[in-house]
Design a protein around this motif. Structure first.
Motif, short mmCIF file in Angstrom:
data_model
loop_
_atom_site.label_atom_id
_atom_site.label_comp_id
_atom_site.label_asym_id
_atom_site.label_seq_id
_atom_site.Cartn_x
_atom_site.Cartn_y
_atom_site.Cartn_z
N THR A 94 12.98 47.21 71.30
CA THR A 94 14.41 47.48 71.47
C THR A 94 15.09 47.28 70.14
N GLU B 295 18.87 48.08 67.99
CA GLU B 295 20.26 48.41 68.26
C GLU B 295 21.10 48.25 67.00
N GLY C 267 20.73 54.99 76.81
CA GLY C 267 19.61 54.10 77.04
C GLY C 267 19.90 52.62 76.81
N LEU C 268 21.14 52.20 76.99
CA LEU C 268 21.51 50.80 76.78
C LEU C 268 21.42 50.05 78.11
N PRO C 269 20.81 48.86 78.13
CA PRO C 269 20.79 48.08 79.37
C PRO C 269 22.22 47.77 79.82
N ARG D 273 19.10 45.04 83.85
CA ARG D 273 18.17 45.74 82.93
C ARG D 273 18.19 47.25 83.09
N GLN D 274 18.98 47.75 84.02
CA GLN D 274 19.05 49.19 84.25
C GLN D 274 19.56 49.89 82.99
N LYS D 275 18.83 50.88 82.53
CA LYS D 275 19.25 51.64 81.34
C LYS D 275 20.30 52.67 81.76
N SER E 24 22.93 55.84 80.45
CA SER E 24 23.24 56.87 79.46
C SER E 24 24.36 57.72 80.02
#
Length: 118
Positions: A30, A32, A57-59, A83-85, A87
């Motif tokens: 990961t 950023e 794609g950011l948690p 933790r769900q990504k 977008s």
């Protein structure tokens, strides 16, 4: 320019700050970029403030943490979705609409509650 790297194949170059984490057990990386204001002042925006949001794609927990620094209220994240990504790109929407789109809620911040209790 800042360059961050971790693990065998993680690398990112950013104009502000950056961060990378590589998890050996999962063979995942990961990285950023952070703007130069990270850790800086909180803006205390209202739910009616208009914003643009571009997320790829950011948690969800990280997105909520950024919103929390911008908003005068605390942003709440469902534990099962941290933790769900996510977008999504939103243009000129209210902060309330952006939060609703991401399934986030808010409550009065601790600072505001303390002031009212006095």
């Amino acid at each position: 320019m800042a360059t961050c790297s971790a693990g065998p194949r993680c690398k990112i170059v950013c104009s502000g700050g950056c961060g990378c984490v590589y998890v050996y057990e999962e063979d995942t990386c990961t990285c950023e970029c952070f703007d130069s204001n990270v850790g800086g002042k909180n803006l205390s925006l209202s739910l009616g403030s208009k914003i643009d949001v571009s997320v790829k794609g950011l948690p969800l927990a990280q997105l909520a943490a950024r919103f929390d620094r911008l908003l005068a209220r605390e942003v709440l994240v469902p534990a099962s979705r941290t933790r769900q990504k996510v977008s999504l790109q939103l243009k000129r929407v209210s902060f309330a609409t952006a939060l609703k789109t991401f399934g986030l809620q808010t409550r009065t911040s601790k600072k505001t509650r303390r002031k009212r209790a006095r």
